[in-house]
Design an enzyme around this catalytic site. Structure first.
Site, PDB file in Angstrom:
ATOM      1  N   GLU A  78       0.821  -1.212   0.000  1.00 31.95           N
ATOM      2  CA  GLU A  78       0.000   0.000   0.000  1.00 31.95           C
ATOM      3  C   GLU A  78       0.856   1.263   0.000  1.00 31.95           C
ATOM      4  O   GLU A  78       0.455   2.304  -0.537  1.00 31.95           O
ATOM      5  CB  GLU A  78      -0.950   0.020   1.198  1.00 31.95           C
ATOM      6  CG  GLU A  78      -2.097  -0.990   1.115  1.00 31.95           C
ATOM      7  CD  GLU A  78      -1.723  -2.375   1.595  1.00 31.95           C
ATOM      8  OE1 GLU A  78      -0.531  -2.612   1.935  1.00 31.95           O
ATOM      9  OE2 GLU A  78      -2.632  -3.253   1.636  1.00 31.95           O
ATOM     10  N   PHE A 140     -12.038  -7.731  13.469  1.00 37.09           N
ATOM     11  CA  PHE A 140     -10.940  -8.171  12.598  1.00 37.09           C
ATOM     12  C   PHE A 140     -10.583  -7.053  11.608  1.00 37.09           C
ATOM     13  O   PHE A 140     -11.446  -6.511  10.940  1.00 37.09           O
ATOM     14  CB  PHE A 140     -11.360  -9.448  11.845  1.00 37.09           C
ATOM     15  CG  PHE A 140     -10.302  -9.933  10.888  1.00 37.09           C
ATOM     16  CD1 PHE A 140      -9.061 -10.342  11.360  1.00 37.09           C
ATOM     17  CD2 PHE A 140     -10.538  -9.949   9.524  1.00 37.09           C
ATOM     18  CE1 PHE A 140      -8.073 -10.779  10.482  1.00 37.09           C
ATOM     19  CE2 PHE A 140      -9.564 -10.380   8.636  1.00 37.09           C
ATOM     20  CZ  PHE A 140      -8.321 -10.787   9.114  1.00 37.09           C
ATOM     21  N   GLN A 141      -9.317  -6.726  11.557  1.00 34.48           N
ATOM     22  CA  GLN A 141      -8.777  -5.687  10.663  1.00 34.48           C
ATOM     23  C   GLN A 141      -9.417  -4.323  10.893  1.00 34.48           C
ATOM     24  O   GLN A 141      -9.672  -3.570   9.963  1.00 34.48           O
ATOM     25  CB  GLN A 141      -8.879  -6.120   9.197  1.00 34.48           C
ATOM     26  CG  GLN A 141      -7.966  -7.304   8.915  1.00 34.48           C
ATOM     27  CD  GLN A 141      -7.753  -7.597   7.448  1.00 34.48           C
ATOM     28  OE1 GLN A 141      -8.652  -7.414   6.638  1.00 34.48           O
ATOM     29  NE2 GLN A 141      -6.566  -8.068   7.113  1.00 34.48           N
ATOM     30  N   LYS A 190     -17.823  -1.274   5.619  1.00 32.65           N
ATOM     31  CA  LYS A 190     -18.249  -2.264   4.613  1.00 32.65           C
ATOM     32  C   LYS A 190     -19.771  -2.252   4.419  1.00 32.65           C
ATOM     33  O   LYS A 190     -20.263  -2.355   3.292  1.00 32.65           O
ATOM     34  CB  LYS A 190     -17.770  -3.656   5.043  1.00 32.65           C
ATOM     35  CG  LYS A 190     -17.909  -4.681   3.942  1.00 32.65           C
ATOM     36  CD  LYS A 190     -17.177  -5.976   4.277  1.00 32.65           C
ATOM     37  CE  LYS A 190     -17.190  -6.927   3.096  1.00 32.65           C
ATOM     38  NZ  LYS A 190     -16.499  -8.176   3.408  1.00 32.65           N
ATOM     39  N   MET A 499      23.569   9.660   3.701  1.00 27.25           N
ATOM     40  CA  MET A 499      23.378  10.899   4.459  1.00 27.25           C
ATOM     41  C   MET A 499      23.605  10.673   5.953  1.00 27.25           C
ATOM     42  O   MET A 499      24.153  11.534   6.647  1.00 27.25           O
ATOM     43  CB  MET A 499      21.974  11.459   4.208  1.00 27.25           C
ATOM     44  CG  MET A 499      21.772  12.856   4.746  1.00 27.25           C
ATOM     45  SD  MET A 499      22.988  14.031   4.098  1.00 27.25           S
ATOM     46  CE  MET A 499      22.084  14.802   2.765  1.00 27.25           C
TER      47      MET A 499
HETATM   48  C1  TPP Z   1      11.663   5.992   6.175  1.00 30.26           C
HETATM   49  C2  TPP Z   1      12.929   6.665   6.593  1.00 30.26           C
HETATM   50  N1  TPP Z   1      13.734   6.082   7.494  1.00 30.26           N
HETATM   51  C3  TPP Z   1      14.894   6.681   7.877  1.00 30.26           C
HETATM   52  C4  TPP Z   1      15.240   7.893   7.349  1.00 30.26           C
HETATM   53  C5  TPP Z   1      16.538   8.585   7.791  1.00 30.26           C
HETATM   54  N2  TPP Z   1      17.458   8.728   6.657  1.00 30.26           N
HETATM   55  C6  TPP Z   1      17.595   9.866   5.953  1.00 30.26           C
HETATM   56  S1  TPP Z   1      18.660   9.734   4.683  1.00 30.26           S
HETATM   57  C7  TPP Z   1      19.030   8.159   5.087  1.00 30.26           C
HETATM   58  C8  TPP Z   1      20.029   7.359   4.283  1.00 30.26           C
HETATM   59  C9  TPP Z   1      19.530   7.070   2.920  1.00 30.26           C
HETATM   60  O1  TPP Z   1      20.407   6.181   2.295  1.00 30.26           O
HETATM   61  P1  TPP Z   1      20.274   5.876   0.761  1.00 30.26           P
HETATM   62  O2  TPP Z   1      18.877   5.593   0.410  1.00 30.26           O
HETATM   63  O3  TPP Z   1      21.247   4.844   0.370  1.00 30.26           O
HETATM   64  O4  TPP Z   1      20.620   7.281   0.101  1.00 30.26           O
HETATM   65  P2  TPP Z   1      22.019   8.103   0.156  1.00 30.26           P
HETATM   66  O5  TPP Z   1      21.937   9.044   1.314  1.00 30.26           O
HETATM   67  O6  TPP Z   1      23.124   7.106   0.312  1.00 30.26           O
HETATM   68  O7  TPP Z   1      22.049   8.826  -1.132  1.00 30.26           O
HETATM   69  C10 TPP Z   1      18.307   7.735   6.213  1.00 30.26           C
HETATM   70  C11 TPP Z   1      18.401   6.422   6.840  1.00 30.26           C
HETATM   71  C12 TPP Z   1      14.343   8.471   6.428  1.00 30.26           C
HETATM   72  N3  TPP Z   1      14.571   9.659   5.890  1.00 30.26           N
HETATM   73  N4  TPP Z   1      13.213   7.841   6.045  1.00 30.26           N
END
Ligand code: TPP
Length: 587
Positions: A78, A140-141, A190, A499
């Site tokens: 989803e 349920f759900q 529903k 990042m």
């Molecule tokens: C759902 C979610 N979980 C955690 C984060 C925290 N977060 C921000 S950037 C990042 C790293 C992303 O890594 P990647 O997708 O490999 O991209 P890169 O920064 O290496 O380009 C994380 C864990 C987030 N923004 N969203």
């Protein structure tokens, strides 16, 4: 063809039309089920595609979907469906529609709803619900979607009786798309979906408590025009509100006429041409030196459809210390929320800019200011160092821009690659940039590209993703497989949570806690498992050719670019610092 025969054919046409109208009136007077009403309302709203996933509570509606022939795209999670609806909305300007079942189906769209709320995307989200007789019994759900989504929707409805359904559908679309756009949720029990009633779809909504101010106050516009004529160092901050209001032509005309430089927010990119001489680039944490310093030194900052979020402003006490602040926004709650505002203008950005143009005020003397900013641009451009061996992600972005002639729709996930894409892909046209700005949702970029491709089937869609973010919604490769949808996936593979790794390097003494991967999936094989062409690129000299090959390919492609692992996004405003305290402005 003689006149008579033309006439009789015309008469025949008219009588057929009347007959159809009569038939449809008769038809509309026949009782129909709630599910059928829902599909009829979607048709009335001009919805041509919906994204979703079925389940128990929403089965009656899926049966109607089957019978109606409305285009439904089956996601494999989803979250994929709702981000696709967001991508569709961002590019088309029309509401994205997402439909899911109750309980886990509904809770799986919560992230997307929050994402759409903070980035002002118009969505209508339909969630199945357990029957009204068992609501509140932990059936349920069952999940309380009204409670859960109260703070992250522009509005939400639970349909308690069949009689309310047509009105709720009409209001949902109206609320999602007017004023400041946003997500609206309709929770459909529903029993209501199988109950019958007359489908009476109003033409107008009657919501006395919801009347967004579209046309700004003329006196405020005049005040702003006067301030512009007196300003020596004005700067426009252009946000996504310019895009939502389709105000790009007016912004262009106004900035050129008044000779005012334009900085952009992350989400506003594309509202003003990225290669225009008055464009300063993106402002904020990873913005350009010129954009941030223009804001810092300006004597009049005109924010249009931007909300001064913390990633843009840096430390508030240092933000635009010499500027009078003018803030044009359709949402009065944004004005004065983060930044004290001297000239508030509540209204639609297009209407406001048109009024400013009509005001015909004189331009300030901005020549010296523009020359200073040009010097800054030349002295402190974006930079990176090449080593001749590894693929620098910044170089990859430049080549993506070059090979796609700047014509692609670009979607991104969240992280370093997102910032590099924002910095190096020059958006010269509006609605070509799709990213998760406010919530920063990993897993957004790939499904959003799918939605974007539905919005514009003939425009190349390039989805620039991190190796981690892609893995959060990679299952949507199934949609590419089902439909041979020609989305091009570019994984900027640094084998890390880039990042996060950057912040650990800079602010946690290089303690790389859970951010560097020891193992990686074989992305090419993963693509091939879904019948998608997979390519892996390791060498810098192969990048351009691979991009050309992928863009020329007639179907979907996944490209795994192995880039330099230890590479940071610069320039940067560190946490707690002001815009004038950027680091990494020079090699
Ligand atoms: C759902 C979610 N979980 C955690 C984060 C925290 N977060 C921000 S950037 C990042 C790293 C992303 O890594 P990647 O997708 O490999 O991209 P890169 O920064 O290496 O380009 C994380 C864990 C987030 N923004 N969203």
């Amino acid at each position: 063809m003689n006149k008579k025969s033309t006439g009789s054919r015309e008469e025949e046409k008219v009588s057929t039309k009347l007959r159809n109208k009569e038939l449809s009136v008769v038809e509309e007077k026949q009782p129909v089920t709630g599910s059928s009403m829902l599909i009829k309302a979607l048709a009335k709203e001009g919805v041509d595609v919906i994204f979703g996933y079925p389940g128990g509570a929403i089965l009656p509606t899926y049966d109607e979907i089957y019978k109606s022939g409305i285009r439904h795209i089956l996601a494999r999670h989803e979250q994929g469906a709702i981000h696709a609806a967001e991508g569709y909305a961002r590019v088309s300007g029309k509401p994205g529609v997402c439909i899911v079942t109750s309980g886990p189906g509904a809770t799986n769209v919560v992230t997307g709803i929050a994402d759409a709320m903070i980035d002002s995307l118009p969505l209508v989200v339909i969630t199945g619900q357990v029957a009204t007789s068992v609501i509140g019994t932990d059936a349920f759900q069952e999940a309380d979607m009204i409670g859960i989504t109260m703070p992250i929707t522009k509005h939400n409805f639970q349909v308690r009786t069949i009689e309310d359904l047509p009105r709720i559908m009409k209001e949902a679309f109206h609320i999602a798309t007017t004023g400041r756009p946003g997500p609206v949720l309709i929770d459909l029990p529903k029993d209501v979906s199988v109950a019958t009633g007359i489908f009476d779809y109003e033409k107008e909504v009657d919501l006395p408590g919801y009347q967004p101010t579209v046309i700004p106050n003329k006196l405020q516009i005049r005040k702003l025009a006067e301030a512009v004529s007196e300003a020596k160092k004005p700067c426009i901050l252009s946000g996504a509100g310019v895009l939502h209001a389709h105000a790009y032509d007016e912004l262009f005309e106004y900035a050129e006429k008044m000779r005012i430089p334009v900085a952009s927010t992350l989400l506003g990119l594309g509202a003003f041409p990225g290669e225009h001489e008055l464009f300063l680039g993106m402002a904020g944490m990873h913005g350009t030196y010129a954009a941030n310093m223009a804001i810092h030194q300006s004597d009049l900052l005109i924010s249009i459809g931007a909300r001064f979020d913390d990633r843009l402003t840096g430390a508030l006490q240092h933000f635009a210390p010499n500027a009078k602040i003018a803030h044009i926004d359709i949402d009065p709650a944004e004005i004065g929320k983060n930044i004290e505002t001297q000239i508030p203008v509540v209204g639609d950005a297009k209407a406001a800019l048109k009024m400013l143009l009509d005001e015909n005020g004189s331009a300030g003397e901005t020549g010296v200011w523009l020359a200073e900013l040009d010097k800054m641009k030349a002295e402190y451009p974006l930079w990176y160092k090449e080593d001749g061996e590894t693929i620098k992600p910044q170089k990859l972005m430049e080549l993506i821009y070059e090979v796609s002639n700047g014509e692609a729709i670009v979607t991104t996930d969240v992280g370093q690659h997102q910032m590099w894409a924002a910095q190096y892909y020059k958006f010269n046209k509006p609605n070509r940039w799709v990213t998760s700005g406010g919530l920063g949702t990993m897993g957004f970029g790939f499904p959003a590209a799918i939605g974007a491709q539905f919005a514009e089937p003939n425009t190349p869609v390039i989805s620039i993703l991190g190796d981690a973010g892609f893995q959060m919604t990679a299952q949507e490769l199934s949609i590419l497989q089902d439909l041979n949808l020609p989305v091009k996936i570019i994984i900027v593979n640094n084998s890390s949570l880039g990042m996060v790794r950057q912040w650990q390097q800079l602010f946690y003494e290089e303690r790389y806690s859970n951010s560097v991967f020891n193992t990686q999936p074989n992305f090419v094989k993963l693509a091939e498992a879904y019948d998608v062409k997979g390519m892996r690129v390791d060498k810098v000299e192969d990048v351009k050719g691979a991009l050309e090959e992928a863009l020329a390919h007639d179907g979907p492609v996944l490209m795994d670019f192995r880039v330099t692992q230890i590479e940071n996004v610069y320039p940067m405003i560190a946490p707690g610092k002001g815009q004038h305290e950027m680091e990494g402005i020079k090699p």
